[in-house]
Scaffold this motif. Structure first.
Motif, PDB file in Angstrom:
ATOM      1  N   LEU A 128       0.688  -1.017   0.159  1.00 29.91           N
ATOM      2  CA  LEU A 128       0.010   0.164  -0.022  1.00 29.91           C
ATOM      3  C   LEU A 128       0.803   1.231  -0.047  1.00 29.91           C
ATOM      4  O   LEU A 128       0.574   2.100  -0.892  1.00 29.91           O
ATOM      5  N   SER A 187       2.115   1.662  -3.344  1.00 33.01           N
ATOM      6  CA  SER A 187       1.321   2.311  -4.262  1.00 33.01           C
ATOM      7  C   SER A 187       0.747   3.829  -4.007  1.00 33.01           C
ATOM      8  O   SER A 187       0.582   4.672  -4.947  1.00 33.01           O
ATOM      9  N   TRP A 246      -6.654  -7.061  -0.255  1.00 29.41           N
ATOM     10  CA  TRP A 246      -6.141  -6.046  -0.791  1.00 29.41           C
ATOM     11  C   TRP A 246      -7.656  -5.565  -1.618  1.00 29.41           C
ATOM     12  O   TRP A 246      -7.671  -4.304  -1.645  1.00 29.41           O
ATOM     13  N   ARG A 247      -8.117  -6.281  -2.152  1.00 29.31           N
ATOM     14  CA  ARG A 247      -9.339  -5.721  -3.094  1.00 29.31           C
ATOM     15  C   ARG A 247     -10.504  -5.269  -2.094  1.00 29.31           C
ATOM     16  O   ARG A 247     -11.188  -4.574  -2.324  1.00 29.31           O
ATOM     17  N   ARG A 275     -10.217  -3.992   0.892  1.00 26.56           N
ATOM     18  CA  ARG A 275      -9.682  -2.735   1.456  1.00 26.56           C
ATOM     19  C   ARG A 275     -10.008  -1.496   0.297  1.00 26.56           C
ATOM     20  O   ARG A 275     -10.408  -0.523   0.893  1.00 26.56           O
ATOM     21  N   HIS A 276      -9.681  -1.898  -0.941  1.00 24.23           N
ATOM     22  CA  HIS A 276      -9.788  -0.790  -1.916  1.00 24.23           C
ATOM     23  C   HIS A 276     -11.396  -0.532  -2.306  1.00 24.23           C
ATOM     24  O   HIS A 276     -11.672   0.470  -2.507  1.00 24.23           O
ATOM     25  N   ARG A 277     -12.241  -1.575  -1.770  1.00 25.26           N
ATOM     26  CA  ARG A 277     -13.650  -1.165  -2.137  1.00 25.26           C
ATOM     27  C   ARG A 277     -14.077  -0.535  -0.726  1.00 25.26           C
ATOM     28  O   ARG A 277     -14.955   0.291  -0.761  1.00 25.26           O
ATOM     29  N   THR A 301     -12.445   1.367   1.446  1.00 25.94           N
ATOM     30  CA  THR A 301     -12.167   2.985   1.798  1.00 25.94           C
ATOM     31  C   THR A 301     -13.055   3.827   1.374  1.00 25.94           C
ATOM     32  O   THR A 301     -13.271   5.105   1.979  1.00 25.94           O
ATOM     33  N   TYR A 312      -2.207   4.015   5.573  1.00 25.98           N
ATOM     34  CA  TYR A 312      -2.565   4.997   4.771  1.00 25.98           C
ATOM     35  C   TYR A 312      -2.712   6.459   5.459  1.00 25.98           C
ATOM     36  O   TYR A 312      -2.675   7.380   5.017  1.00 25.98           O
TER      37      TYR A 312
END
Length: 250
Positions: free
Chosen positions: A139, A142, A174-175, A177-179, A181, A240
């Motif tokens: 992360l 990224s 990972w997927r 977490r990105h949804r 957020t 983050y």
């Protein structure tokens, strides 16, 4: 060098219970709780099979019914006592009162505290399920380099910053977490700027644990998988928020 103690859990505590502080956001609240024992998991599997028969498939069971099943079993097999929790008049909340509150949707935050406490029983402090470090590193890379994707593509491979790879077994986190957020709130702050002026800025808050729990319920995760998701997302979200605070100082 890995130490074997990192992978050891206290099975006796999981069976018999221990006092757990579920998190700083709950102040001094402590819950005497077992972990998710075999008895709990067996009863959960049995009830879900029955519900699945009624709804013609486990993926069709409404979230509310799954939640009711899990809450009933949490009260029966897991929660043992509570302390450092008071009513508005200062009197202590008894165990029976606490259990009644857990059945009330208005006290959903207390129910979440119980799940968090149960997931921590018998585990070494700071343990995050084994994938938090890898996900944090990916992360951070990224966040630091993702916006330069087009420029980096023009560089020779040896000139590009090394990007940590995400193991296949962690891709689902990972997927998620990105949804998730997009579920976070933003805190608006006013900063004195001299001459009577005020600067208004916003900073991100953490992803709510309620959002992580809903994600786990919708996808039918068991307690261990749900705990791993929660712990890894906490680790990533901390990274983050730290990165965001650093950027705010620039």
């Amino acid at each position: 060098m890995a130490k074997i103690t990192k992978f050891r859990k206290n099975s006796a505590a999981i069976r018999e219970g221990e006092w757990i502080k579920p998190g700083e956001e709950y102040d001094d609240l402590e819950i005497l709780t077992r972990g998710f024992t075999d008895e709990y998991l067996d009863a959960q599997a049995q009830k879900l099979r029955r519900a699945a028969a009624s709804w013609h498939g486990q993926d069709r069971i409404p979230v509310k019914i799954k939640r009711d099943i899990n809450t009933e079993l949490l009260l029966r097999y897991v929660i043992l006592d509570v302390r450092n929790l008071q009513h508005g008049d200062g009197t202590a909340v008894t165990l029976e009162q606490f259990k009644q509150m857990l059945l009330d949707p208005d006290y959903d935050e207390l129910l979440l505290a119980c799940y968090r406490a149960a997931s921590q029983v018998g585990r070494a402090p700071g343990r995050s399920g084994g994938g938090g470090g890898k996900l944090k590193a990916a992360l951070r890379s990224s966040l630091e380099w993702g916006r330069f994707g087009g420029l980096l593509a023009d560089l020779e491979p040896e000139e590009r910053p090394e990007a940590p790879e995400i193991p296949d077994w962690l891709i689902w986190i990972w997927r998620a977490r990105h949804r998730l957020t997009d579920e976070r709130q933003y805190i608006v702050e006013g900063i004195s700027a001299g001459m009577g002026g005020t600067l208004i800025r916003s900073r991100p808050a953490a992803i709510p644990w309620t959002a992580v729990r809903r994600w786990a319920e919708v996808h039918g995760y068991g307690p261990d998988r749900a705990e791993m998701l929660d712990q890894c997302i906490q680790a990533m979200d901390g990274e983050y928020l730290a990165w965001s605070a650093e950027r705010a100082k620039l």
